[in-house]
Scaffold this motif. Structure first.
Motif, short mmCIF file in Angstrom:
data_model
loop_
_atom_site.label_atom_id
_atom_site.label_comp_id
_atom_site.label_asym_id
_atom_site.label_seq_id
_atom_site.Cartn_x
_atom_site.Cartn_y
_atom_site.Cartn_z
N ALA A 1 -10.76 7.72 -4.00
CA ALA A 1 -10.54 7.84 -2.56
C ALA A 1 -11.87 8.05 -1.86
O ALA A 1 -12.75 8.76 -2.35
CB ALA A 1 -9.60 8.99 -2.26
N ALA B 1 0.82 -1.23 0.00
CA ALA B 1 0.00 0.00 0.00
C ALA B 1 0.85 1.26 0.00
O ALA B 1 0.30 2.37 -0.04
CB ALA B 1 -0.93 0.00 1.21
N SER C 1 -4.42 -0.24 -6.26
CA SER C 1 -4.36 -1.64 -5.83
C SER C 1 -4.27 -2.59 -7.02
O SER C 1 -5.09 -2.52 -7.95
CB SER C 1 -5.60 -1.98 -5.00
N ALA D 1 -5.32 8.25 1.71
CA ALA D 1 -5.31 7.55 0.42
C ALA D 1 -3.98 7.82 -0.26
O ALA D 1 -3.59 8.97 -0.48
CB ALA D 1 -6.48 8.02 -0.45
N PRO E 1 -10.93 1.17 -2.14
CA PRO E 1 -10.46 1.79 -0.90
C PRO E 1 -11.44 1.65 0.26
O PRO E 1 -11.03 1.43 1.40
CB PRO E 1 -10.24 3.25 -1.29
N LEU F 1 -4.73 3.69 2.51
CA LEU F 1 -5.55 3.02 1.50
C LEU F 1 -4.86 3.15 0.15
O LEU F 1 -4.41 4.23 -0.24
CB LEU F 1 -6.95 3.64 1.45
N ASP F 2 -4.79 2.04 -0.60
CA ASP F 2 -4.07 1.98 -1.87
C ASP F 2 -5.03 2.34 -3.01
O ASP F 2 -5.98 1.60 -3.29
CB ASP F 2 -3.53 0.57 -2.06
N LEU F 3 -4.77 3.50 -3.66
CA LEU F 3 -5.58 3.91 -4.80
C LEU F 3 -5.15 3.24 -6.10
O LEU F 3 -5.79 3.44 -7.14
CB LEU F 3 -5.52 5.43 -4.98
N GLN G 1 -10.99 -1.74 1.60
CA GLN G 1 -9.74 -1.81 2.37
C GLN G 1 -9.95 -1.23 3.77
O GLN G 1 -9.52 -1.82 4.77
CB GLN G 1 -8.64 -1.03 1.65
N GLN G 2 -10.63 -0.09 3.83
CA GLN G 2 -10.89 0.54 5.12
C GLN G 2 -11.73 -0.38 6.01
O GLN G 2 -11.44 -0.54 7.20
CB GLN G 2 -11.61 1.87 4.91
#
Length: 455
Positions: free
Chosen positions: A292, A170, A249, A282, A255, A245-247, A258-259
């Protein structure tokens, strides 16, 4: 080979106490000099000490044994033996010490905090200590005690102001390399980071904070999946959390999902982690193909976009958390990171009576074992002295309460006795019996002393 070790076993052993000396004064023109045997020295202790200069438990991985030196024996002319040297074992701040059953013994969270891991044995008294009006020439002395020995489990939980949390790949390692001098391994594939990295972030001249790069978490981490427990425990002491958070991915995980997963795993591991101050960030805006979530700060560790705003927000959270900890420490309500939380094993007092598999009665306790730890129980007056010690401690009455019977075997330390009620003895009974000797390493019994009960 990894230079970061956060779990290990440690064997600690205190030094043995020196034996007391049996000696008598021998000088010209001095007839029948009295006893002058000196005491043995105390064995050294083993201490564990939290040290901010130690970063991992690597030193114990291949060399897990730490032992203090023994005390020396006493000598004639009342010369006492020297005490053994203590050993101070440095461990990282945030080290938890557990016994083999997993019970917490000590929490060394503050620099300089020390904990006694293995006490050295007390030195034995020389024969000059046992002179009485009825026995002016005691021909016995005390043996030194054996030092404590324990196998301990050490577990390191990092002390950091901010923990960076996110999915694998990430951008956590890239971020910590941009805001601090830390240089973790960075690559474009998941699970590049397999161990936590710490970086010190300095802003201006008057503020610095420690940021931890936690290896990537995945769904099921709270249940141990993907070494989740080993990673999650390093988050426990962090003052604030940054959810990254990986924008971009590679697995196309949204995202928001992920959260959700990260918060679920934190709450499943320790619900109180959800109450920590946190930022939603993000990352990888330079390569983003996902949107995001609302309220997230957008950054790029590669281009530097948004890093100043992120640092300012992190500093604000850390300042507030430190003020809260400081106020709590003044009232006794501070966090475990700010309080000197140390749990001590209490020194056992008195004695207990247990039953061995062969039916013998075991008297267990430091005082009772010391009462019979004489150099020669067959010496004149030695057994009477030991029996008096046991009687004053209440050992005879305790044996009666647990139902001991005539002829039963009693073991105290390395000595075995046969129990007899004194009412069954005649005036000519030899209290020691004809088969007096010593236990030979516990392999077989070649001493049976009789433990008499006074009425």
């Amino acid at each position: 080979m990894s230079q970061f070790v956060d779990e290990c076993g440690l064997n600690v052993r205190g030094g043995d106490g020196g034996a007391g000396c049996v000696s008598f004064r021998r000088e010209a023109h001095v007839a029948k000099g009295g006893p002058d045997g000196g005491d043995g020295g105390k064995g050294g202790d083993v201490w564990l000490a939290a040290d901010h200069n130690v970063s991992s438990l690597l030193a114990f991985r291949d060399h897990p044994h730490r032992r203090a030196s023994n005390g020396t024996h006493g000598k004639g002319k009342r010369r006492h033996g020297a005490s053994g040297d203590d050993v101070v074992v440095s461990v990282p701040m945030g080290t938890l010490v557990r016994d083999q059953q997993g019970e917490l013994l000590a929490d060394l969270a503050v620099d300089g905090t020390r904990w006694l891991a293995a006490a050295g044995g007390q030195g034995g008294h020389g024969n000059s200590r046992f002179s009485t009006p009825n026995n002016r020439v005691p021909r016995f002395a005390e043996q030194g005690e054996v030092g404590e020995q324990h196998w301990l489990q050490l577990e390191l939980r990092l002390l950091a102001d901010v923990a960076l949390i996110g999915f694998p790949n990430a951008g956590k390692s890239t971020l910590i390399s941009r805001i601090s001098a830390a240089r973790p391994k960075i690559a474009d594939f998941p699970f590049t980071t397999l161990e936590p990295n710490l970086g010190v972030v300095r802003t201006g001249y008057d503020f610095e904070m420690v940021v931890a790069d936690i290896p990537g978490l995945i769904a099921g981490a709270s249940e141990g999946r993907g070494l989740g427990h080993r990673f999650l425990r390093h988050i426990e002491r962090a003052r604030a959390l940054v959810l990254l958070l990986d924008l971009a991915s590679q697995q196309e995980v949204e995202p928001k999902e992920q959260q959700r997963v990260l918060l679920h795993e934190l709450g499943a591991y320790r619900p109180e982690l959800l109450e920590r101050p946190r930022l939603l960030v993000a990352s990888k805006t330079d390569a983003a193909h996902l949107v995001a979530p609302q309220g997230a700060m957008c950054i790029s560790a590669v281009t530097g976009e948004g890093l100043d705003e992120l640092l300012a927000a992190m500093v604000g959270l850390v300042r507030q958390a430190r003020q809260k900890d400081h106020a709590g420490s003044l009232t006794g309500q501070g966090s475990r990171q700010t309080q000197q939380t140390v749990l001590h094993r209490p020194m056992p007092q008195g004695f207990t009576i247990e039953r061995a598999a062969d039916g013998a009665y075991l008297v267990v306790g430091r005082q009772a074992e010391r009462a019979v730890a004489l150099s020669d129980l067959g010496a004149p007056g030695a057994w009477d002295f030991a029996r008096g010690r046991l009687e004053r401690m209440g050992v005879d009455k305790a044996l009666v309460r647990v139902g001991i019977k005539q002829g039963d075997t009693v073991r105290i330390g390395g000595v075995e006795f046969e129990y007899h009620d004194e009412q069954n003895y005649t005036a000519n009974t030899d209290p020691l019996g004809a088969d007096a000797g010593n236990l030979d390493g516990g392999n077989h019994v070649n001493r049976v002393n009789r433990l008499n009960r006074q009425q």
